[in-house]
Motif scaffolding. Structure first.
Motif, PDB file in Angstrom:
ATOM      1  N   LEU A 125       0.830  -1.202   0.000  1.00 44.81           N
ATOM      2  CA  LEU A 125       0.000   0.000   0.000  1.00 44.81           C
ATOM      3  C   LEU A 125       0.867   1.256   0.000  1.00 44.81           C
ATOM      4  N   ILE A 126       1.905   1.265   0.809  1.00 45.93           N
ATOM      5  CA  ILE A 126       2.802   2.424   0.868  1.00 45.93           C
ATOM      6  C   ILE A 126       3.446   2.667  -0.496  1.00 45.93           C
ATOM      7  N   ILE A 127       3.953   1.611  -1.116  1.00 51.64           N
ATOM      8  CA  ILE A 127       4.581   1.756  -2.435  1.00 51.64           C
ATOM      9  C   ILE A 127       3.563   2.239  -3.463  1.00 51.64           C
ATOM     10  N   HIS A 128       2.359   1.687  -3.428  1.00 53.01           N
ATOM     11  CA  HIS A 128       1.290   2.116  -4.342  1.00 53.01           C
ATOM     12  C   HIS A 128       0.991   3.605  -4.158  1.00 53.01           C
ATOM     13  N   CYS A 129       0.864   4.032  -2.903  1.00 50.49           N
ATOM     14  CA  CYS A 129       0.544   5.438  -2.627  1.00 50.49           C
ATOM     15  C   CYS A 129       1.675   6.359  -3.070  1.00 50.49           C
ATOM     16  N   ILE A 130       2.927   5.940  -2.875  1.00 45.73           N
ATOM     17  CA  ILE A 130       4.064   6.746  -3.336  1.00 45.73           C
ATOM     18  C   ILE A 130       4.026   6.855  -4.858  1.00 45.73           C
ATOM     19  N   ASN A 131       3.793   5.731  -5.537  1.00 45.72           N
ATOM     20  CA  ASN A 131       3.732   5.744  -7.001  1.00 45.72           C
ATOM     21  C   ASN A 131       2.601   6.611  -7.534  1.00 45.72           C
ATOM     22  N   LYS A 132       1.506   6.679  -6.794  1.00 48.57           N
ATOM     23  CA  LYS A 132       0.358   7.514  -7.193  1.00 48.57           C
ATOM     24  C   LYS A 132       0.555   8.988  -6.828  1.00 48.57           C
ATOM     25  N   GLY A 133       1.590   9.286  -6.041  1.00 44.09           N
ATOM     26  CA  GLY A 133       1.853  10.671  -5.655  1.00 44.09           C
ATOM     27  C   GLY A 133       1.040  11.144  -4.465  1.00 44.09           C
ATOM     28  N   TYR A 134       0.472  10.227  -3.710  1.00 37.74           N
ATOM     29  CA  TYR A 134      -0.294  10.615  -2.534  1.00 37.74           C
ATOM     30  C   TYR A 134       0.656  11.196  -1.485  1.00 37.74           C
TER      31      TYR A 134
END
Length: 138
Positions: A24-33
């Protein structure tokens, strides 16, 4: 991103939550959250210590309510390089801890077996003395 609940009933302490939160953390970083938030519900007070350790281990800031039975968690994603570095080292640290614990358990078992062997060797040595005595007088 907001975490509503982490359902793991029956699968606690197997690492599934850690894998999921890191993904989830990696996904959020990739999405720019910019961050991840969540609530610690008083309904979860029966396992609040485990939740606190989980979130702390994964870098979240924790703010408990005054009753200490719930609160908020938050992870700032504005420094993704630092977070990504931690995400790659945490699994290795966990694996090292697991292996160290397994080694300690094996060493304890080895010690117990050595003590058992010494006891059996003592019994065998004394048994021959008893047998010699019995043969002599019976």
């Amino acid at each position: 991103m907001h975490i509503h609940e982490i359902p793991c009933t029956g699968n606690e302490n197997k690492g599934y939550g850690s894998v999921a939160i890191r993904a989830l953390i990696i996904h959020c970083i990739n999405k720019g959250y910019l961050g991840i938030t969540g609530w610690l519900s008083p309904r979860d007070s029966g396992h609040i210590c485990r939740l606190l350790a989980f979130y702390k281990k994964n870098g979240f800031d924790i703010k408990m309510n005054s009753a200490r039975n719930g609160g908020k968690v938050q992870l700032d994603l504005t420094n993704p390089n630092k977070l990504l570095k931690n995400l790659t080292t945490i699994p290795f640290q966990e694996r090292i801890s697991l292996l160290e614990n397994q080694l300690k358990m094996q060493q304890q078992k080895e010690k117990e077996l050595q003590e058992k062997i010494a006891s059996l060797e003592h019994d065998i040595a004394n048994e021959s003395k008893v047998l010699k005595f019995l043969k002599k007088y019976i």
